[in-house]
Motif scaffolding. Structure first.
Motif, PDB file in Angstrom:
ATOM      1  N   VAL A 134     -11.386  12.558   5.867  1.00  0.00           N
ATOM      2  CA  VAL A 134     -10.753  13.881   5.866  1.00  0.00           C
ATOM      3  C   VAL A 134      -9.665  13.953   4.805  1.00  0.00           C
ATOM      4  CG1 VAL A 134      -9.308  15.455   7.212  1.00  0.00           C
ATOM      5  CG2 VAL A 134     -11.310  14.383   8.260  1.00  0.00           C
ATOM      6  N   CYS A 135      -8.864  12.899   4.707  1.00  0.00           N
ATOM      7  CA  CYS A 135      -7.809  12.864   3.690  1.00  0.00           C
ATOM      8  C   CYS A 135      -8.402  12.944   2.288  1.00  0.00           C
ATOM      9  CB  CYS A 135      -6.977  11.594   3.837  1.00  0.00           C
ATOM     10  SG  CYS A 135      -5.945  11.556   5.316  1.00  0.00           S
ATOM     11  N   ARG A 136      -9.540  12.297   2.101  1.00  0.00           N
ATOM     12  CA  ARG A 136     -10.202  12.338   0.794  1.00  0.00           C
ATOM     13  C   ARG A 136     -10.627  13.769   0.444  1.00  0.00           C
ATOM     14  NH1 ARG A 136     -10.722   9.123  -3.789  1.00  0.00           N
ATOM     15  NH2 ARG A 136     -12.613   9.716  -4.908  1.00  0.00           N
ATOM     16  N   GLU A 137     -11.170  14.471   1.427  1.00  0.00           N
ATOM     17  CA  GLU A 137     -11.590  15.854   1.196  1.00  0.00           C
ATOM     18  C   GLU A 137     -10.396  16.743   0.854  1.00  0.00           C
ATOM     19  OE1 GLU A 137     -13.704  17.112   4.642  1.00  0.00           O
ATOM     20  OE2 GLU A 137     -15.249  15.558   4.473  1.00  0.00           O
ATOM     21  N   VAL A 138      -9.308  16.579   1.592  1.00  0.00           N
ATOM     22  CA  VAL A 138      -8.109  17.383   1.332  1.00  0.00           C
ATOM     23  C   VAL A 138      -7.543  17.055  -0.048  1.00  0.00           C
ATOM     24  CG1 VAL A 138      -5.745  17.833   2.075  1.00  0.00           C
ATOM     25  CG2 VAL A 138      -7.569  17.639   3.778  1.00  0.00           C
ATOM     26  N   TRP A 139      -7.541  15.791  -0.404  1.00  0.00           N
ATOM     27  CA  TRP A 139      -7.029  15.362  -1.718  1.00  0.00           C
ATOM     28  C   TRP A 139      -7.843  15.998  -2.850  1.00  0.00           C
ATOM     29  CZ3 TRP A 139      -9.399  11.921  -5.357  1.00  0.00           C
ATOM     30  CH2 TRP A 139      -8.538  11.500  -6.384  1.00  0.00           C
TER      31      TRP A 139
ATOM     32  N   MET B 166       0.846  -1.195   0.000  1.00  0.00           N
ATOM     33  CA  MET B 166       0.000   0.000   0.000  1.00  0.00           C
ATOM     34  C   MET B 166       0.879   1.241   0.000  1.00  0.00           C
ATOM     35  SD  MET B 166      -2.878  -1.216   2.736  1.00  0.00           S
ATOM     36  CE  MET B 166      -3.864   0.266   2.527  1.00  0.00           C
ATOM     37  N   ALA B 167       0.381   2.327  -0.570  1.00  0.00           N
ATOM     38  CA  ALA B 167       1.181   3.527  -0.738  1.00  0.00           C
ATOM     39  C   ALA B 167       1.115   4.428   0.491  1.00  0.00           C
ATOM     40  CB  ALA B 167       0.713   4.288  -1.963  1.00  0.00           C
ATOM     41  N   ALA B 168       2.056   5.359   0.564  1.00  0.00           N
ATOM     42  CA  ALA B 168       2.107   6.355   1.629  1.00  0.00           C
ATOM     43  C   ALA B 168       2.948   7.517   1.129  1.00  0.00           C
ATOM     44  CB  ALA B 168       2.715   5.754   2.899  1.00  0.00           C
ATOM     45  N   PRO B 169       2.855   8.689   1.791  1.00  0.00           N
ATOM     46  CA  PRO B 169       3.695   9.812   1.371  1.00  0.00           C
ATOM     47  C   PRO B 169       5.180   9.499   1.405  1.00  0.00           C
ATOM     48  CG  PRO B 169       1.968  10.562   2.840  1.00  0.00           C
ATOM     49  CD  PRO B 169       1.921   9.060   2.851  1.00  0.00           C
ATOM     50  N   THR B 170       5.568   8.530   2.207  1.00  0.00           N
ATOM     51  CA  THR B 170       6.974   8.156   2.297  1.00  0.00           C
ATOM     52  C   THR B 170       7.351   7.046   1.326  1.00  0.00           C
ATOM     53  OG1 THR B 170       6.313   6.763   4.165  1.00  0.00           O
ATOM     54  CG2 THR B 170       7.294   8.887   4.684  1.00  0.00           C
ATOM     55  N   GLY B 171       6.449   6.723   0.382  1.00  0.00           N
ATOM     56  CA  GLY B 171       6.760   5.701  -0.599  1.00  0.00           C
ATOM     57  C   GLY B 171       6.889   4.334   0.036  1.00  0.00           C
ATOM     58  N   ALA B 172       7.930   3.612  -0.366  1.00  0.00           N
ATOM     59  CA  ALA B 172       8.139   2.267   0.176  1.00  0.00           C
ATOM     60  C   ALA B 172       8.793   2.299   1.551  1.00  0.00           C
ATOM     61  CB  ALA B 172       9.002   1.452  -0.789  1.00  0.00           C
ATOM     62  N   THR B 173       9.293   3.466   1.966  1.00  0.00           N
ATOM     63  CA  THR B 173       9.944   3.604   3.260  1.00  0.00           C
ATOM     64  C   THR B 173       8.901   3.844   4.339  1.00  0.00           C
ATOM     65  OG1 THR B 173      11.889   4.565   2.205  1.00  0.00           O
ATOM     66  CG2 THR B 173      11.658   4.900   4.569  1.00  0.00           C
TER      67      THR B 173
ATOM     68  N   ASP C  26      -0.973  16.539 -10.931  1.00  0.00           N
ATOM     69  CA  ASP C  26      -1.059  15.306 -11.719  1.00  0.00           C
ATOM     70  C   ASP C  26      -0.696  14.098 -10.870  1.00  0.00           C
ATOM     71  OD1 ASP C  26      -1.852  16.694 -13.941  1.00  0.00           O
ATOM     72  OD2 ASP C  26       0.149  16.777 -14.848  1.00  0.00           O
ATOM     73  N   PHE C  27       0.353  14.246 -10.055  1.00  0.00           N
ATOM     74  CA  PHE C  27       0.744  13.145  -9.174  1.00  0.00           C
ATOM     75  C   PHE C  27      -0.359  12.873  -8.163  1.00  0.00           C
ATOM     76  CE2 PHE C  27       2.676  11.159  -5.504  1.00  0.00           C
ATOM     77  CZ  PHE C  27       3.509  10.215  -6.073  1.00  0.00           C
ATOM     78  N   LEU C  28      -0.933  13.948  -7.604  1.00  0.00           N
ATOM     79  CA  LEU C  28      -2.041  13.771  -6.672  1.00  0.00           C
ATOM     80  C   LEU C  28      -3.181  12.994  -7.312  1.00  0.00           C
ATOM     81  CD1 LEU C  28      -2.290  17.307  -5.034  1.00  0.00           C
ATOM     82  CD2 LEU C  28      -1.839  15.190  -3.816  1.00  0.00           C
TER      83      LEU C  28
ATOM     84  N   GLY D 217      -4.168   6.822  -3.289  1.00  0.00           N
ATOM     85  CA  GLY D 217      -3.814   5.968  -2.159  1.00  0.00           C
ATOM     86  C   GLY D 217      -2.612   6.471  -1.387  1.00  0.00           C
ATOM     87  N   THR D 218      -1.724   7.180  -2.061  1.00  0.00           N
ATOM     88  CA  THR D 218      -0.550   7.731  -1.403  1.00  0.00           C
ATOM     89  C   THR D 218      -0.942   8.727  -0.317  1.00  0.00           C
ATOM     90  OG1 THR D 218       0.752   7.454  -3.410  1.00  0.00           O
ATOM     91  CG2 THR D 218       1.598   8.999  -1.807  1.00  0.00           C
ATOM     92  N   PHE D 219      -2.120   9.311  -0.459  1.00  0.00           N
ATOM     93  CA  PHE D 219      -2.575  10.331   0.487  1.00  0.00           C
ATOM     94  C   PHE D 219      -3.746   9.855   1.336  1.00  0.00           C
ATOM     95  CE2 PHE D 219      -0.416  12.178  -3.071  1.00  0.00           C
ATOM     96  CZ  PHE D 219       0.511  12.995  -2.456  1.00  0.00           C
TER      97      PHE D 219
END
Length: 318
Positions: A306-311, A1-8, A229-231, A236-238
């Motif tokens: 909340v994350c969905r709204e911000v995204w 699964m993704a995250a702002p920190t990528g694979a880390t 575009d990345f967003l 899922g990253t966010f």
């Protein structure tokens, strides 16, 4: 699964709010008068539990982490677990004893740098902050410790980025990270009009690309900035997608990274000072697994909403 920190998968530890400086932009409002700090056993519980939940990197910050006496032992023990370790410091307190801590335990030392000497000293609230930090860098080089600089971009200092990159390269840094000012903590009162606007961010983005081309392989320059575009392509990253059906059976690091341990023992997602309504709870009163289970049961759904709204807001045209 993704995250702002990528694979880390990162656990960020703030073991204390005591600091030798009172910086204008300090997110945790640390200063010499703060006495809040965590017992070493609480920090160690967080680290070992985080490893069991899939976290692979531990970053120590503060306050000034070099003022935390258990740091050396914790760094060694964390490295012995096979985790990567970073320490973020203002660099003024480096000495042979503390450098020995870092040599045995840290993979990277990140040093705050806020521009040319006068700008750095003004932001740090000390007329000797830059000179003292610069005089201590040879200790890291002689010990063979990898280090880099973190530059806080404001509305007024993009023109200093070229000087900062040249200084970092001349000092032997492996990394320069450019981070836009967050108007949180002490910055709300002292730097309320200093957050970079879209024009300043764009200028810094272009400048970062140019400086990286000049630096080549000698140093990595990283800008904490993402485009729409990345967003749009990576919701899922966010954390803006629904919780996966098997989330309860997966390591917690796949749900939240970074995870923050604050100096009062509170665990929060994403960043220091994240609203307490979404905190996991406090390690001083409840064990790590219990906090995770409770958060998954009671808070994760609202957090993702909340994350969905911000995204969605972030994707809107400028």
């Amino acid at each position: 699964m993704a995250a702002p920190t990528g694979a880390t998968r990162i656990l960020q530890v703030h073991p204390l709010r005591t600091c030798n400086l009172r910086c204008l932009h300090c997110y945790s409002e640390s200063d010499p008068g703060q006495r809040e700090r965590l017992p070493a056993e609480v920090v160690w519980e967080a680290i070992t539990s985080a490893q069991a939940e899939g976290y692979s990197v531990v970053g120590f910050s503060g306050g000034e982490p070099l003022l935390y006496e258990p740091l050396g032992e914790l760094l060694r023990a964390t490295r012995d677990l096979g985790l990567r370790v970073s320490v973020t410091t203002n660099g003024m307190l480096l000495d042979e004893r503390r450098v020995a801590w870092l040599r045995e335990g840290a993979c990277l030392v990140a040093i705050s740098l806020d521009g040319m000497p006068e700008s750095h000293n003004r932001m740090r609230g000390s007329p000797r902050a830059f000179e003292t930090m610069q005089d201590k860098l040879h200790l890291l080089r002689e010990a063979g410790i990898a280090f880099g600089f973190i530059f806080t971009l404001t509305q007024f200092n993009c023109d200093e980025l070229e000087w900062v990159a040249a200084f970092a390269r001349d000092q032997g840094a492996q990394l320069l990270q450019v981070h836009a000012l967050d108007v949180v903590g002490r910055a709300r009162d002292s730097l309320g009009n200093a957050a970079p606007d879209g024009r300043e961010l764009a200028a810094a983005f272009v400048e970062t690309i140019r400086l990286q081309a000049e630096a080549g392989d000698t140093m990595t320059i990283h800008f904490d900035l993402l485009d729409r575009d990345f967003l749009a392509e990576n919701p899922g990253t966010f954390f803006s997608t629904p919780r996966s059906a098997d989330a309860a059976f997966r390591p917690f690091a796949e749900s939240i990274s970074p995870l923050i341990l604050e100096a009062d023992g509170t665990l929060v997602p994403l960043g220091h000072g994240f609203p307490r309504a979404f905190a996991l709870g406090n390690l001083r009163t409840s064990p790590f697994p219990e906090l995770i289970q409770n958060w998954r049961d009671t808070r994760e759904g609202e957090f993702r909403s909340v994350c969905r709204e911000v995204w969605q807001e972030a994707r809107a045209p400028a």
